[in-house]
Design a protein around this motif. Sequence first.
Motif, mmCIF file in Angstrom:
data_model
loop_
_atom_site.group_PDB
_atom_site.id
_atom_site.type_symbol
_atom_site.label_atom_id
_atom_site.label_comp_id
_atom_site.label_asym_id
_atom_site.label_seq_id
_atom_site.Cartn_x
_atom_site.Cartn_y
_atom_site.Cartn_z
ATOM 1 N N VAL A 1 3.500 -23.404 21.455
ATOM 2 C CA VAL A 1 2.693 -24.059 20.430
ATOM 3 C C VAL A 1 3.551 -24.263 19.184
ATOM 4 N N LEU A 2 3.495 -25.475 18.613
ATOM 5 C CA LEU A 2 4.186 -25.780 17.364
ATOM 6 C C LEU A 2 3.239 -26.532 16.447
ATOM 7 N N VAL A 3 3.122 -26.055 15.216
ATOM 8 C CA VAL A 3 2.354 -26.736 14.179
ATOM 9 C C VAL A 3 3.315 -27.096 13.057
ATOM 10 N N PHE B 1 1.617 -35.460 6.721
ATOM 11 C CA PHE B 1 0.994 -35.382 8.038
ATOM 12 C C PHE B 1 1.052 -33.952 8.551
ATOM 13 N N GLN B 2 0.139 -33.654 9.464
ATOM 14 C CA GLN B 2 0.115 -32.379 10.158
ATOM 15 C C GLN B 2 0.059 -32.677 11.650
ATOM 16 N N GLN B 3 0.943 -32.040 12.411
ATOM 17 C CA GLN B 3 1.048 -32.334 13.839
ATOM 18 C C GLN B 3 1.001 -31.050 14.662
ATOM 19 N N LEU B 4 0.200 -31.098 15.717
ATOM 20 C CA LEU B 4 0.072 -29.993 16.668
ATOM 21 C C LEU B 4 0.676 -30.419 17.996
ATOM 22 N N THR B 5 1.557 -29.578 18.557
ATOM 23 C CA THR B 5 2.150 -29.822 19.867
ATOM 24 C C THR B 5 1.931 -28.594 20.739
ATOM 25 N N ILE B 6 1.355 -28.803 21.926
ATOM 26 C CA ILE B 6 1.123 -27.717 22.877
ATOM 27 C C ILE B 6 1.727 -28.112 24.213
ATOM 28 N N ASP B 7 2.513 -27.229 24.796
ATOM 29 C CA ASP B 7 3.115 -27.451 26.106
ATOM 30 C C ASP B 7 2.734 -26.286 27.011
ATOM 31 N N HIS C 1 0.541 -31.320 28.423
ATOM 32 C CA HIS C 1 1.235 -31.523 27.152
ATOM 33 C C HIS C 1 0.305 -32.280 26.217
ATOM 34 N N LEU C 2 0.232 -31.823 24.975
ATOM 35 C CA LEU C 2 -0.670 -32.426 23.988
ATOM 36 C C LEU C 2 0.054 -32.578 22.663
#
Length: 376
Positions: A224-226, A238-244, A262-263
């Motif tokens: 998870v990366l925010v 901007f704020q971005q959420l990445t989930i793998d 992946h999101l």
Amino acid sequence: MIRSALAGAAILIAAIVIAAPAAHAQVAVDFPLTLDNLPTYDRVNGLSVPFGPTLTVGDDRLVVDPALTYRTHIGKIDPSLSIVGQFTADSSFGFALTGSRGTFTNDGWMRSTIVNSLVSLGLGSDSRNYFRGDRGEARLTSSLHLPVDMDVATVFVGARTERDWSTGWRNGSDNGPYSVFRGSDTTNGIQRPNPVIDAGHITSAIAGGRLEYVGLPASLMVDVLVEAAGKNPVGGHFQQLTIDDGSSIRTIAGQHLDLRAHLVATATNAATPAQRYAYVGGSGSLATTDLLSMGGDHMYFLDALYVFPINNIEIPILGNPYIAPHFATGAGAVGGFGRPVQNIGARVGASIFTLDYVINPRTHKSDFGAGISLGP
């Protein structure tokens, strides 16, 4: 930015090495061969060959990795430096400092670097988009103490600053590097254009974590990366959420459900710089679409395989073959996820080798291909 950061880190390394004998700490210098420093191949850099030592101070309490990477197709030598340290003897609280000039991508989730290098060289099918940049990061890391034992359970908070610019044959080079096949393919091959990004600086706060568990009845890997960015080339924030995610759930008689997801989701009061776009499509994700043909600041992908092993057949070296119904769905666009694409079909495989057939039930476009699978 990168030069001053590397210069400061070099001074820090020298101070550590000089001070180490006084503190009765041993400094070991090694040139290990790991997955992180193997040569790679892609349609922007050509062959990338890293070289550099690993300096270990004490009992792995401080690990320093300086490196130079030569990239054959763009003719650049990129410096990088990583410093990882532990504040506590049990490694539960530490820090990581990195600085580099390099070629970056948001699409490394689709294939491992080894597989992507082999497929890029052989078939010209590079499943990543790229941009160049100078990037520096500082992280504080901590281990999590969960009620369920995990192989890896860590979180981090930190800051990132970078200066980015576009790269690829569209931006200065006449053609892509060599590939055995698809040497002139501009849709799915080595000549596929690289997207232009919004050149400039991004400064952001980052946080995230990683969970890994291998056992029964399931194995799990989640990253998870925010990122919360203020300064960026298109203004606003901007704020971005990445989930793998990759997981495997065992059921009965050796059968298992393999899931990969992946999101990427983004909130912004202006626009999202193109170097934060993520892409999906083509071999490795949705095979009935062109390679990375869907993308933007919103993207999702879900892949599911239910594996039936054929236990009464054994192939020498490869072991038992299997058959697996296959379902995949995904989409990507700017400002929203866009219209989803679905693929249904089946996979037949043995060990890491696979044969896949899928069809898009809406368009009736189908794809049959052979590949290598290194996990769910």
